[in-house]
Design a protein around this motif. Structure first.
Motif, PDB file in Angstrom:
ATOM      1  N   VAL A  26       0.901  -1.149   0.000  1.00  0.00           N
ATOM      2  CA  VAL A  26       0.000   0.000   0.000  1.00  0.00           C
ATOM      3  C   VAL A  26       0.940   1.199   0.000  1.00  0.00           C
ATOM      4  CG1 VAL A  26      -1.778   1.282   1.246  1.00  0.00           C
ATOM      5  CG2 VAL A  26      -1.781  -1.238   1.306  1.00  0.00           C
ATOM      6  N   LEU A  27       1.016   1.884  -1.121  1.00  0.00           N
ATOM      7  CA  LEU A  27       1.984   2.959  -1.296  1.00  0.00           C
ATOM      8  C   LEU A  27       1.323   4.329  -1.163  1.00  0.00           C
ATOM      9  CD1 LEU A  27       3.887   1.436  -4.351  1.00  0.00           C
ATOM     10  CD2 LEU A  27       4.485   1.250  -1.927  1.00  0.00           C
ATOM     11  N   TRP A  28       2.059   5.263  -0.597  1.00  0.00           N
ATOM     12  CA  TRP A  28       1.591   6.628  -0.384  1.00  0.00           C
ATOM     13  C   TRP A  28       1.699   7.445  -1.658  1.00  0.00           C
ATOM     14  CZ3 TRP A  28      -0.939   7.348   3.947  1.00  0.00           C
ATOM     15  CH2 TRP A  28      -0.735   6.424   4.977  1.00  0.00           C
ATOM     16  N   PRO A  29       0.953   8.551  -1.753  1.00  0.00           N
ATOM     17  CA  PRO A  29       0.994   9.370  -2.977  1.00  0.00           C
ATOM     18  C   PRO A  29       2.407   9.805  -3.378  1.00  0.00           C
ATOM     19  CG  PRO A  29      -0.822  10.074  -1.590  1.00  0.00           C
ATOM     20  CD  PRO A  29      -0.039   9.061  -0.796  1.00  0.00           C
ATOM     21  N   ASP A  30       3.225  10.215  -2.434  1.00  0.00           N
ATOM     22  CA  ASP A  30       4.584  10.668  -2.748  1.00  0.00           C
ATOM     23  C   ASP A  30       5.632   9.707  -2.200  1.00  0.00           C
ATOM     24  OD1 ASP A  30       3.722  13.022  -4.062  1.00  0.00           O
ATOM     25  OD2 ASP A  30       3.367  13.966  -2.111  1.00  0.00           O
ATOM     26  N   ASP A  31       5.315   8.410  -2.216  1.00  0.00           N
ATOM     27  CA  ASP A  31       6.226   7.415  -1.646  1.00  0.00           C
ATOM     28  C   ASP A  31       7.571   7.431  -2.358  1.00  0.00           C
ATOM     29  OD1 ASP A  31       6.840   5.338   0.162  1.00  0.00           O
ATOM     30  OD2 ASP A  31       4.917   4.379  -0.202  1.00  0.00           O
ATOM     31  N   ASP A  32       8.636   7.324  -1.576  1.00  0.00           N
ATOM     32  CA  ASP A  32       9.981   7.208  -2.129  1.00  0.00           C
ATOM     33  C   ASP A  32      10.093   5.837  -2.803  1.00  0.00           C
ATOM     34  OD1 ASP A  32      12.699   6.797  -2.594  1.00  0.00           O
ATOM     35  OD2 ASP A  32      13.322   7.523  -0.622  1.00  0.00           O
ATOM     36  N   PRO A  33      10.422   5.782  -4.092  1.00  0.00           N
ATOM     37  CA  PRO A  33      10.493   4.487  -4.776  1.00  0.00           C
ATOM     38  C   PRO A  33      11.562   3.555  -4.197  1.00  0.00           C
ATOM     39  CG  PRO A  33      11.171   6.282  -6.235  1.00  0.00           C
ATOM     40  CD  PRO A  33      10.683   6.900  -4.977  1.00  0.00           C
ATOM     41  N   LEU A  34      12.500   4.101  -3.431  1.00  0.00           N
ATOM     42  CA  LEU A  34      13.516   3.252  -2.810  1.00  0.00           C
ATOM     43  C   LEU A  34      13.041   2.638  -1.495  1.00  0.00           C
ATOM     44  CD1 LEU A  34      16.687   5.438  -3.460  1.00  0.00           C
ATOM     45  CD2 LEU A  34      15.821   3.487  -4.778  1.00  0.00           C
ATOM     46  N   ARG A  35      11.951   3.145  -0.916  1.00  0.00           N
ATOM     47  CA  ARG A  35      11.446   2.613   0.351  1.00  0.00           C
ATOM     48  C   ARG A  35      10.899   1.206   0.164  1.00  0.00           C
ATOM     49  NH1 ARG A  35       7.048   1.976   3.593  1.00  0.00           N
ATOM     50  NH2 ARG A  35       5.547   2.595   2.019  1.00  0.00           N
ATOM     51  N   VAL A  36      10.103   1.013  -0.883  1.00  0.00           N
ATOM     52  CA  VAL A  36       9.550  -0.303  -1.220  1.00  0.00           C
ATOM     53  C   VAL A  36       9.882  -0.548  -2.684  1.00  0.00           C
ATOM     54  CG1 VAL A  36       7.464  -1.714  -1.388  1.00  0.00           C
ATOM     55  CG2 VAL A  36       7.663  -0.014   0.444  1.00  0.00           C
ATOM     56  N   ARG A  37      10.805  -1.451  -2.928  1.00  0.00           N
ATOM     57  CA  ARG A  37      11.248  -1.719  -4.307  1.00  0.00           C
ATOM     58  C   ARG A  37      10.408  -2.835  -4.898  1.00  0.00           C
ATOM     59  NH1 ARG A  37      17.769  -0.966  -3.694  1.00  0.00           N
ATOM     60  NH2 ARG A  37      17.585   0.896  -2.426  1.00  0.00           N
ATOM     61  N   LEU A  38       9.730  -2.516  -5.988  1.00  0.00           N
ATOM     62  CA  LEU A  38       8.780  -3.472  -6.540  1.00  0.00           C
ATOM     63  C   LEU A  38       9.041  -3.872  -7.985  1.00  0.00           C
ATOM     64  CD1 LEU A  38       5.543  -1.914  -5.057  1.00  0.00           C
ATOM     65  CD2 LEU A  38       6.695  -3.998  -4.316  1.00  0.00           C
ATOM     66  N   GLY A  39       9.599  -3.001  -8.780  1.00  0.00           N
ATOM     67  CA  GLY A  39       9.748  -3.299 -10.201  1.00  0.00           C
ATOM     68  C   GLY A  39       8.502  -2.899 -10.961  1.00  0.00           C
ATOM     69  N   ALA A 117      12.934  -1.156  10.181  1.00  0.00           N
ATOM     70  CA  ALA A 117      12.043  -2.116   9.519  1.00  0.00           C
ATOM     71  C   ALA A 117      10.633  -1.540   9.409  1.00  0.00           C
ATOM     72  CB  ALA A 117      12.020  -3.435  10.289  1.00  0.00           C
ATOM     73  N   ASN A 118      10.203  -0.864  10.458  1.00  0.00           N
ATOM     74  CA  ASN A 118       8.878  -0.247  10.454  1.00  0.00           C
ATOM     75  C   ASN A 118       8.777   0.782   9.323  1.00  0.00           C
ATOM     76  OD1 ASN A 118       6.357  -0.176  11.986  1.00  0.00           O
ATOM     77  ND2 ASN A 118       6.888   1.946  12.404  1.00  0.00           N
ATOM     78  N   GLY A 119       9.844   1.532   9.108  1.00  0.00           N
ATOM     79  CA  GLY A 119       9.867   2.534   8.050  1.00  0.00           C
ATOM     80  C   GLY A 119       9.803   1.939   6.650  1.00  0.00           C
ATOM     81  N   ARG A 120      10.152   0.683   6.520  1.00  0.00           N
ATOM     82  CA  ARG A 120      10.108   0.015   5.213  1.00  0.00           C
ATOM     83  C   ARG A 120       8.886  -0.894   5.064  1.00  0.00           C
ATOM     84  NH1 ARG A 120      14.034   1.063   1.802  1.00  0.00           N
ATOM     85  NH2 ARG A 120      16.032   1.741   2.590  1.00  0.00           N
ATOM     86  N   ASN A 121       7.975  -0.824   6.026  1.00  0.00           N
ATOM     87  CA  ASN A 121       6.760  -1.627   5.949  1.00  0.00           C
ATOM     88  C   ASN A 121       6.040  -1.337   4.637  1.00  0.00           C
ATOM     89  OD1 ASN A 121       4.305  -2.943   6.364  1.00  0.00           O
ATOM     90  ND2 ASN A 121       3.518  -1.331   7.689  1.00  0.00           N
ATOM     91  N   PRO A 122       5.918  -2.338   3.765  1.00  0.00           N
ATOM     92  CA  PRO A 122       5.271  -2.085   2.485  1.00  0.00           C
ATOM     93  C   PRO A 122       3.748  -2.051   2.568  1.00  0.00           C
ATOM     94  CG  PRO A 122       5.948  -4.366   2.613  1.00  0.00           C
ATOM     95  CD  PRO A 122       6.455  -3.695   3.867  1.00  0.00           C
ATOM     96  N   HIS A 138       5.126  10.312  21.495  1.00  0.00           N
ATOM     97  CA  HIS A 138       5.100  11.314  20.427  1.00  0.00           C
ATOM     98  C   HIS A 138       5.146  10.644  19.052  1.00  0.00           C
ATOM     99  CE1 HIS A 138       9.294  10.546  21.418  1.00  0.00           C
ATOM    100  NE2 HIS A 138       9.580  10.857  20.177  1.00  0.00           N
ATOM    101  N   LEU A 139       4.604  11.361  18.061  1.00  0.00           N
ATOM    102  CA  LEU A 139       4.617  10.844  16.699  1.00  0.00           C
ATOM    103  C   LEU A 139       6.015  10.958  16.128  1.00  0.00           C
ATOM    104  CD1 LEU A 139       1.307  12.244  15.174  1.00  0.00           C
ATOM    105  CD2 LEU A 139       1.707  10.148  16.474  1.00  0.00           C
ATOM    106  N   THR A 140       6.446   9.913  15.475  1.00  0.00           N
ATOM    107  CA  THR A 140       7.767   9.892  14.846  1.00  0.00           C
ATOM    108  C   THR A 140       7.592   9.576  13.369  1.00  0.00           C
ATOM    109  OG1 THR A 140       7.997   7.559  15.430  1.00  0.00           O
ATOM    110  CG2 THR A 140       8.906   9.155  16.976  1.00  0.00           C
ATOM    111  N   GLY A 141       8.687   9.538  12.647  1.00  0.00           N
ATOM    112  CA  GLY A 141       8.678   9.366  11.201  1.00  0.00           C
ATOM    113  C   GLY A 141       7.644   8.392  10.686  1.00  0.00           C
ATOM    114  N   PHE A 142       7.125   8.697   9.503  1.00  0.00           N
ATOM    115  CA  PHE A 142       6.090   7.886   8.883  1.00  0.00           C
ATOM    116  C   PHE A 142       6.153   8.112   7.380  1.00  0.00           C
ATOM    117  CE2 PHE A 142       1.448   7.222   7.906  1.00  0.00           C
ATOM    118  CZ  PHE A 142       1.422   5.865   8.216  1.00  0.00           C
ATOM    119  N   ALA A 143       6.139   7.043   6.610  1.00  0.00           N
ATOM    120  CA  ALA A 143       6.275   7.158   5.153  1.00  0.00           C
ATOM    121  C   ALA A 143       5.194   8.031   4.538  1.00  0.00           C
ATOM    122  CB  ALA A 143       6.266   5.775   4.508  1.00  0.00           C
ATOM    123  N   GLY A 144       4.011   8.026   5.112  1.00  0.00           N
ATOM    124  CA  GLY A 144       2.920   8.846   4.588  1.00  0.00           C
ATOM    125  C   GLY A 144       2.942  10.271   5.105  1.00  0.00           C
ATOM    126  N   GLY A 145       3.894  10.575   5.997  1.00  0.00           N
ATOM    127  CA  GLY A 145       3.992  11.899   6.602  1.00  0.00           C
ATOM    128  C   GLY A 145       3.281  11.929   7.947  1.00  0.00           C
TER     129      GLY A 145
END
Length: 164
Positions: A26-39, A117-122, A138-145
């Motif tokens: 489940v990818l975010w609108p501005d997901d970094d393509p290197l976070r989840v590599r799919l092809g 690992a949590n940050g790379r959760n696909p 507190h809220l910390t980093g999240f791929a979706g912001g």
């Protein structure tokens, strides 16, 4: 082969990705393509796993669903898969710290590795990495912001207050 469809949501248009085995991402609108590599991805408008994933996500965002029932096709290292599986044990509407998650998988000194690992959760939202917070809550980093993370946690808090 991997298939994808867009899925509109309150946190933007998500991209759902599946194989014939299960939901892959489940990818975010501005997901970094290197976070989840799919092809390469093929259009999958009628792929049954994607159709069902979109239906369940709509139910989640409507406050009608607290868990997902989908076949999952995890793609990662053994450690990542262990962390991602532990995410599935965090109850709806609750949070856990990275340290608590590390202890839950039997690796109490690995909170930083758990965070990575949590940050790379696909499988964002489905495997609820948004429920993992800093040690002081507190809220910390999240791929979706962080705004998306806050929205997801608020949605779960509100839905938990509604009579069923």
């Amino acid at each position: 082969m991997l298939f994808s469809i867009p899925c509109d949501s309150p946190v933007g248009t998500l991209t759902l990705v599946a194989s014939d085995v299960g939901l892959v991402a489940v990818l975010w609108p501005d997901d970094d393509p290197l976070r989840v590599r799919l092809g390469p991805l093929a259009a999958g408008g009628d792929h049954p796993i994607l159709v069902e994933a979109a239906r369940q996500l709509r139910g989640y965002f409507a406050g009608e669903r607290t868990a997902f029932d989908l076949p999952l096709d995890w793609r990662g290292t053994a450690f990542q898969k262990q962390v991602w599986a532990a995410l599935l044990t965090i109850p709806y509407g609750e949070t856990r710290s990275y340290g608590a998650l590390a202890r839950a998988i039997g690796r109490p000194a690995a909170s930083r590795a758990v965070g990575a690992a949590n940050g790379r959760n696909p499988l964002s939202i489905v495997a609820p990495c948004h429920r993992v917070v800093g040690s002081a809550g507190h809220l910390t980093g999240f791929a979706g912001g962080l705004p998306a993370k806050a929205l997801l946690l608020a949605l779960e808090r509100r839905a938990g207050e509604l009579p069923l």
